[in-house]
Write an enzyme that holds these catalytic residues in place. Structure first.
Site, PDB file in Angstrom:
ATOM      1  N   ARG A   1       0.844  -1.198   0.000  1.00  0.00           N
ATOM      2  CA  ARG A   1       0.000   0.000   0.000  1.00  0.00           C
ATOM      3  C   ARG A   1       0.881   1.250   0.000  1.00  0.00           C
ATOM      4  O   ARG A   1       1.957   1.267   0.621  1.00  0.00           O
ATOM      5  CB  ARG A   1      -0.840  -0.030   1.277  1.00  0.00           C
ATOM      6  CG  ARG A   1      -1.817   1.121   1.466  1.00  0.00           C
ATOM      7  CD  ARG A   1      -3.000   1.007   0.597  1.00  0.00           C
ATOM      8  NE  ARG A   1      -4.124   1.810   1.069  1.00  0.00           N
ATOM      9  CZ  ARG A   1      -5.158   2.123   0.293  1.00  0.00           C
ATOM     10  NH1 ARG A   1      -5.220   1.737  -0.976  1.00  0.00           N
ATOM     11  NH2 ARG A   1      -6.155   2.819   0.776  1.00  0.00           N
TER      12      ARG A   1
ATOM     13  N   THR B   1      -4.597 -18.193  19.314  1.00  0.00           N
ATOM     14  CA  THR B   1      -4.463 -18.364  17.867  1.00  0.00           C
ATOM     15  C   THR B   1      -5.527 -19.316  17.350  1.00  0.00           C
ATOM     16  O   THR B   1      -5.865 -20.289  17.999  1.00  0.00           O
ATOM     17  CB  THR B   1      -3.080 -18.954  17.537  1.00  0.00           C
ATOM     18  OG1 THR B   1      -2.097 -18.129  18.150  1.00  0.00           O
ATOM     19  CG2 THR B   1      -2.841 -19.002  16.051  1.00  0.00           C
TER      20      THR B   1
ATOM     21  N   SER C   1     -10.168  -0.794   1.168  1.00  0.00           N
ATOM     22  CA  SER C   1     -11.240  -1.809   1.162  1.00  0.00           C
ATOM     23  C   SER C   1     -10.868  -2.991   0.286  1.00  0.00           C
ATOM     24  O   SER C   1     -11.693  -3.875   0.062  1.00  0.00           O
ATOM     25  CB  SER C   1     -12.542  -1.186   0.632  1.00  0.00           C
ATOM     26  OG  SER C   1     -12.957  -0.137   1.463  1.00  0.00           O
TER      27      SER C   1
ATOM     28  N   GLY D   1     -13.459  -1.335  -6.990  1.00  0.00           N
ATOM     29  CA  GLY D   1     -14.768  -0.769  -6.659  1.00  0.00           C
ATOM     30  C   GLY D   1     -14.798   0.039  -5.376  1.00  0.00           C
ATOM     31  O   GLY D   1     -15.880   0.286  -4.834  1.00  0.00           O
ATOM     32  N   GLY D   2     -13.635   0.472  -4.868  1.00  0.00           N
ATOM     33  CA  GLY D   2     -13.627   1.335  -3.680  1.00  0.00           C
ATOM     34  C   GLY D   2     -14.343   0.662  -2.524  1.00  0.00           C
ATOM     35  O   GLY D   2     -14.126  -0.519  -2.232  1.00  0.00           O
TER      36      GLY D   2
HETATM   37  N1  GLY Z   1      -8.593   3.290  -2.954  1.00  0.00           N
HETATM   38  C1  GLY Z   1      -9.612   2.380  -2.643  1.00  0.00           C
HETATM   39  C2  GLY Z   1      -9.242   1.424  -1.594  1.00  0.00           C
HETATM   40  O1  GLY Z   1      -8.085   1.189  -1.346  1.00  0.00           O
HETATM   41  O2  GLY Z   1     -10.113   0.891  -0.960  1.00  0.00           O
END
Ligand code: GLY
Length: 585
Positions: free
Chosen positions: A119, A397, A469, A489-490
């Site tokens: 990320r 765990t 997400s 799709g966000g």
């Molecule tokens: N940019 C959308 C996400 O990472 O959820």
């Protein structure tokens, strides 16, 4: 329990015959020998079947490049890396070098599943209030449309990390990148998704000369049949091919990225790029009707909430209610709402905040949340608050036996955030830059571009990773890999993956049907149940009668999924977009 997956042997003959019929109609040019490809309408009802391997991506040339790597003896990771670099050229609105993402890797021989976090990060100069005005109010343009919103890209290090650690060792990085170099240098025809998406993005892309020079025709939109040549990107890819990650994170490319971000008002430095690190994390795990799930942990919210919602849904006999019934949609929407409320309160970068993953994904917590669901009426968003998963948090765990699989697997989701990212190209590199930092909460309670409410746990901080997400996911049955899936799709990614899974497991759909079936989405706030076209007016009327505020529109997901079938793999690429392709060999 897991009916579709359980009855797979019975399905296999029918699917194989159907795939043969699709082949007989003629595969698209360039399909690898032995590959089987079907598109558009057929893809709505029939998955592709192949014995030795399968790739499903949003762009056909990239799929074929990956299949070719498999045929040459590369493993799933090698192929995934080649597809990742290819999509940066062939699907530039989302495939990328200048963004970031998450890759799930399953290693069959070791029975091991790894979650690779690449990320984007906030630069060292980022500050908590950098997206606010003098009055302390969020200014969306700062995070979505300026250099401030650009995160330090993770994709190149992520793909190279995967190749170095988990590739077969048989195919060199330069050979995985070579097809992408050729496509960037020689150009690609503007058709399918490019023809659909580029004209829509032209107004944003033409604002910056470097982006306009590549992605517009002297400021005008490209037309179907034109060619997109990305000569600078070809050179950048060649640098990476010869120098590895240093070809991107140091030297000319890093200098150009930092300069372009600063020119656009951001504070990224060459040091931020040199400092970027990939993180390996333990996957989020859960079970659903006897299947095991492994998905992406924070800083993505995807895996946590996928498991949380499945835990709630497991308490209902969705099959008896039926696909598309108002009852089933109502229960699923009511289960989505508290998960998204929890997302706003509890989720963030796990290296900065303690995320109660075990509590949020525990069956006991889900039982409590499911008990609050009223089968007869929708709860308004105001009536739902984040729960308290902490009592369900435990250091114990949980062990799931993963004994064997037919192959290694990768589920990879990566992004620039918006289509074509922030719309800016780092000068002379061809690298489109992201606006991922809009996924941070500008302040507690502020919403991002997807309407998601953010909390303090997702505030901006130097080096932090914004909450995502993305939900790259594996499903295992009896310890063997049974499905690989994910979607863009966000905010809708989580519910898109959820419904694809439920369509197979509860509604007995084959993979193509499961991917193509109309979807819906509720994210707590805004208090609206978004449904795609294809659900019956009667169903919508019943949902409205229960109190749902139904709106009809696109849920913007695009699932690329693979499922184990007897003797091979079934693949399905979402027919909602043009040019998607599942193919194998
Ligand atoms: N940019 C959308 C996400 O990472 O959820």
């Amino acid at each position: 329990m897991a009916r579709s997956l359980a009855r797979l042997p019975a399905l296999t003959l029918a699917l194989s015959l159907a795939a043969s019929a699709a082949m007989a109609q003629g595969a698209p040019p360039g399909t690898p020998q032995g590959g089987q490809a079907i598109l558009s309408d057929a893809a709505r009802t029939l998955p592709v079947i192949a014995a030795n391997g399968m790739i499903s991506s949003q762009e056909a040339m990239a799929t074929r490049i990956g299949v070719d790597i498999l045929r040459r003896g590369g493993n799933a990771v090698d192929a995934a890396v080649a597809v990742g670099f290819a999509l940066a050229v062939t699907l530039p609105r989302a495939g990328n070098l200048g963004g970031g993402g998450f890759m799930m890797v399953h290693l069959a021989a070791q029975n091991r599943t790894i979650a690779i976090d690449y990320r984007e990060t906030a630069p060292a100069a980022a500050t908590r209030d950098m997206f606010l005005d003098d009055k302390g109010e969020p200014v969306p343009a700062k995070s979505r449309d300026s250099g401030l919103g650009i995160g330090v890209p993770g994709t190149v290090r992520g793909l190279i990390h995967a190749h170095e650690r988990y590739g077969s060792g048989k195919i060199a990085l330069k050979d995985l990148i070579a097809p992408a170099v050729a496509l960037a240098r020689d150009g690609i025809a503007i058709e399918d998704d490019l023809a659909d998406s580029l004209p829509r993005a032209t107004a944003r892309l033409k604002r910056q000369p470097a982006a306009a020079a590549i992605f517009t025709k002297s400021g005008e939109p490209f037309a179907r049949g034109d060619r997109l040549v990305q000569a600078d990107l070809a050179v950048t890819l060649e640098r990476i091919a010869s120098q590895g990650a240093d070809g991107f994170y140091k030297g000319e490319v890093a200098k150009a990225i930092a300069a372009s971000v600063r020119e656009a008002g951001g504070g990224m430095t060459e040091q931020d790029l040199a400092d970027y690190k990939v993180v390996e994390r333990a996957p989020v795990t859960g079970t659903y009707r006897g299947l095991s799930i492994a998905s992406m942990p924070p800083p993505s919210s995807g895996g946590v909430h996928l498991v949380q919602i499945l835990n709630m849904l497991e308490r209902y006999d969705l099959k008896a209610l039926g696909f598309g019934s108002a009852e089933a949609i109502h229960l699923m929407a009511e289960a989505m709402k508290p998960a998204y409320a929890d997302r706003a309160s509890w989720l963030g970068d796990p290296d900065r905040v303690k995320v109660p993953v075990k509590g949020l994904t525990s069956k006991a917590y889900a039982a409590k949340q499911a008990d609050a669901i009223d089968r007869s009426k929708a709860r308004p968003a105001d009536a739902i608050r984040a729960g308290d998963p902490l009592p369900h948090e435990s250091d114990q765990t949980t062990h799931y036996s993963v004994v064997d699989a037919q192959g290694n697997a990768v589920a990879n989701t990566y992004t620039l955030n918006f289509s074509y990212g922030v719309g800016l190209v780092a000068a002379d590199t061809g690298v489109l830059l992201n606006n991922e930092l809009d996924d941070f909460a500008a302040k507690a309670g502020a919403i991002n571009a997807y309407g998601l409410v953010g909390g303090d746990t997702n505030s901006v901080a130097p080096g932090a990773r914004p909450l995502s997400s993305m939900t790259p996911t594996f499903v295992f049955r009896d310890g063997r890999l049974a499905m690989v899936l994910g979607s863009p799709g966000g905010s809708r990614i989580i519910t898109t993956v959820l419904q694809t899974l439920v369509n197979v497991v509860d509604f007995d759909m084959n993979l193509a049907e499961a991917v193509a079936a109309p979807r819906f989405h509720h994210q707590w706030r805004p208090d609206s149940l978004l449904t795609e076209t294809g659900l019956s007016p009667d169903t919508l009327a019943l949902l409205r009668a229960k109190g749902h505020r139904v709106t009809v529109g696109s849920t913007s997901g695009s699932v690329n999924a693979i499922m184990k079938v007897e003797g091979g793999w079934a693949g399905a690429a979402d027919p909602r977009q043009r040019g998607t392709l599942a193919a194998g060999w």
